[in-house]
Design a protein around this motif. Structure first.
Motif, PDB file in Angstrom:
ATOM      1  N   ILE A   1       0.629  -1.161  -0.057  1.00  0.00           N
ATOM      2  CA  ILE A   1      -0.193   0.089   0.151  1.00  0.00           C
ATOM      3  C   ILE A   1       0.996   1.254  -0.070  1.00  0.00           C
ATOM      4  N   THR A   2       2.097   1.114  -0.297  1.00  0.00           N
ATOM      5  CA  THR A   2       2.870   2.272  -0.179  1.00  0.00           C
ATOM      6  C   THR A   2       2.442   3.432  -1.149  1.00  0.00           C
ATOM      7  N   ASN A   3       2.172   3.229  -2.407  1.00  0.00           N
ATOM      8  CA  ASN A   3       1.769   4.105  -3.355  1.00  0.00           C
ATOM      9  C   ASN A   3       0.385   4.769  -3.023  1.00  0.00           C
ATOM     10  N   GLU A   4      -0.233   3.863  -2.315  1.00  0.00           N
ATOM     11  CA  GLU A   4      -1.777   4.419  -1.987  1.00  0.00           C
ATOM     12  C   GLU A   4      -1.586   5.441  -0.866  1.00  0.00           C
ATOM     13  N   ILE A   5      -0.585   5.217   0.063  1.00  0.00           N
ATOM     14  CA  ILE A   5      -0.351   6.209   1.359  1.00  0.00           C
ATOM     15  C   ILE A   5       0.249   7.433   0.590  1.00  0.00           C
ATOM     16  N   SER A   6       1.168   7.335  -0.320  1.00  0.00           N
ATOM     17  CA  SER A   6       1.565   8.452  -1.002  1.00  0.00           C
ATOM     18  C   SER A   6       0.543   9.324  -1.718  1.00  0.00           C
ATOM     19  N   ARG A   7      -0.307   8.549  -2.074  1.00  0.00           N
ATOM     20  CA  ARG A   7      -1.328   9.227  -3.265  1.00  0.00           C
ATOM     21  C   ARG A   7      -2.303   9.937  -2.068  1.00  0.00           C
ATOM     22  N   GLN A   8      -2.546   9.353  -1.062  1.00  0.00           N
ATOM     23  CA  GLN A   8      -3.746   9.928  -0.461  1.00  0.00           C
ATOM     24  C   GLN A   8      -3.184  10.874   0.756  1.00  0.00           C
ATOM     25  N   VAL A   9      -1.733  11.123   0.712  1.00  0.00           N
ATOM     26  CA  VAL A   9      -1.090  11.789   1.793  1.00  0.00           C
ATOM     27  C   VAL A   9      -0.171  12.628   1.072  1.00  0.00           C
ATOM     28  N   PRO A  10      -0.461  13.520   0.125  1.00  0.00           N
ATOM     29  CA  PRO A  10       0.389  14.399  -0.518  1.00  0.00           C
ATOM     30  C   PRO A  10       1.157  15.435   0.158  1.00  0.00           C
ATOM     31  N   GLU A  11       0.655  15.716   1.507  1.00  0.00           N
ATOM     32  CA  GLU A  11       1.294  16.815   2.316  1.00  0.00           C
ATOM     33  C   GLU A  11       2.710  16.267   2.755  1.00  0.00           C
ATOM     34  N   ILE A  12       2.870  15.226   2.612  1.00  0.00           N
ATOM     35  CA  ILE A  12       4.302  14.409   2.629  1.00  0.00           C
ATOM     36  C   ILE A  12       5.316  14.999   2.115  1.00  0.00           C
ATOM     37  N   ASN A  13       4.976  15.599   1.029  1.00  0.00           N
ATOM     38  CA  ASN A  13       5.959  16.315   0.119  1.00  0.00           C
ATOM     39  C   ASN A  13       6.644  17.564   0.504  1.00  0.00           C
ATOM     40  N   ARG A  14       5.987  18.304   1.716  1.00  0.00           N
ATOM     41  CA  ARG A  14       6.190  19.373   2.226  1.00  0.00           C
ATOM     42  C   ARG A  14       7.588  19.224   3.216  1.00  0.00           C
ATOM     43  N   PHE A  15       7.634  17.937   3.766  1.00  0.00           N
ATOM     44  CA  PHE A  15       8.713  17.634   4.792  1.00  0.00           C
ATOM     45  C   PHE A  15      10.107  17.217   4.100  1.00  0.00           C
ATOM     46  N   THR A  16      10.942  18.202   4.600  1.00  0.00           N
ATOM     47  CA  THR A  16      12.271  17.813   4.036  1.00  0.00           C
ATOM     48  C   THR A  16      12.954  16.543   4.748  1.00  0.00           C
ATOM     49  N   ILE A  17      12.564  16.561   5.973  1.00  0.00           N
ATOM     50  CA  ILE A  17      13.202  15.469   6.729  1.00  0.00           C
ATOM     51  C   ILE A  17      12.196  15.219   7.886  1.00  0.00           C
ATOM     52  N   GLY A  18      11.905  13.982   8.556  1.00  0.00           N
ATOM     53  CA  GLY A  18      11.201  13.588   9.352  1.00  0.00           C
ATOM     54  C   GLY A  18      10.950  12.002   9.614  1.00  0.00           C
ATOM     55  N   LEU A  19       9.554  11.741  10.212  1.00  0.00           N
ATOM     56  CA  LEU A  19       9.365  10.395  10.603  1.00  0.00           C
ATOM     57  C   LEU A  19       7.886  10.311  10.279  1.00  0.00           C
TER      58      LEU A  19
ATOM     59  N   THR B   1      15.359   0.068  -1.621  1.00  0.00           N
ATOM     60  CA  THR B   1      14.819  -0.407  -2.925  1.00  0.00           C
ATOM     61  C   THR B   1      13.687  -1.421  -3.050  1.00  0.00           C
ATOM     62  N   TRP B   2      13.869  -2.415  -2.368  1.00  0.00           N
ATOM     63  CA  TRP B   2      12.958  -3.584  -2.305  1.00  0.00           C
ATOM     64  C   TRP B   2      11.974  -3.522  -1.410  1.00  0.00           C
ATOM     65  N   GLN B   3      11.847  -2.502  -0.648  1.00  0.00           N
ATOM     66  CA  GLN B   3      10.850  -2.318   0.399  1.00  0.00           C
ATOM     67  C   GLN B   3       9.484  -1.710   0.163  1.00  0.00           C
ATOM     68  N   GLY B   4       8.468  -2.261   0.838  1.00  0.00           N
ATOM     69  CA  GLY B   4       6.985  -1.652   0.537  1.00  0.00           C
ATOM     70  C   GLY B   4       6.229  -1.741   1.826  1.00  0.00           C
ATOM     71  N   ILE B   5       5.225  -1.028   1.962  1.00  0.00           N
ATOM     72  CA  ILE B   5       4.638  -1.298   3.177  1.00  0.00           C
ATOM     73  C   ILE B   5       3.568  -1.961   2.862  1.00  0.00           C
ATOM     74  N   TYR B   6       3.303  -3.021   3.533  1.00  0.00           N
ATOM     75  CA  TYR B   6       2.159  -3.912   3.705  1.00  0.00           C
ATOM     76  C   TYR B   6       1.016  -3.770   4.442  1.00  0.00           C
TER      77      TYR B   6
END
Length: 188
Positions: free
Chosen positions: A58-76, A155-160
């Protein structure tokens, strides 16, 4: 600890005015420099639908639904699922056979036949208690570094999203609520 030690070794208080000068001491390795910016927190609840029982990237789905992540230069980013018969984990994202094998292994570790042989919590179906155990084994959250507006996975990691029920719980589907909390720096 590094920041405190850096301050003690240089006998300099770490203040916003000297962040930049301290980070220039080793400009050849940008990943080890002290980052500056505005401290920020962000939280959002998303819904992810697992098409079936099993492990789903679901990595791409998280990125799609949380575009706000793009504002963070570094974080967790802390990613938490609000369910007891589904779980989150990080594993290989390239070969779909890994997800099939993960489901097979989890079914061997916690077989559904325990519904009849071992479990007393049986009123929600044969896959329910097994789902609770699998969820506890894998966990309800993962934390992923954020670097330059992206989840910093290998490189080969994804969130399941691991769906452990055939019916997805009382709701009859596989829609799962996931809270994403990001803390870090945004550019000022």
């Amino acid at each position: 600890i590094f920041v405190v030690l850096l301050c003690l070794q240089t006998h300099t208080a770490l203040t916003p005015s000297n962040y930049d000068s301290m980070s220039r001491k080793n400009p050849s390795n940008a990943s080890e420099t002290i980052k500056t910016g505005v401290s920020a927190w962000f939280q959002k609840t998303i819904t992810v639908t697992a098409p079936s029982r099993g492990c789903h990237v679901i990595t791409n789905e998280i990125s799609r639904q949380v575009p706000e992540i793009n504002r963070f230069t570094i974080g967790l980013a802390h990613i938490f699922i609000k369910h007891t018969s589904a779980s989150l984990t990080i594993n290989e994202n390239a070969d779909p056979d890994v997800r099939v094998d993960m489901e097979a292994a989890l079914n061997k570790i916690v077989p559904e036949k325990w519904h009849r042989e071992l479990f007393t919590h049986t009123m929600e179906g044969p896959d329910d208690m097994a789902g609770h155990v699998k969820s506890s084994l894998l966990g309800s959250s993962v934390s992923v570094p954020v670097t330059n507006g992206r989840l910093s996975l290998g490189t080969w990691q994804g969130i399941y999203l691991c769906e452990h029920r055939d019916t997805g719980g009382w709701g009859g589907g596989h829609a799962r609520s996931i809270i994403i909390t990001i803390q870090g720096l945004v550019e000022h």
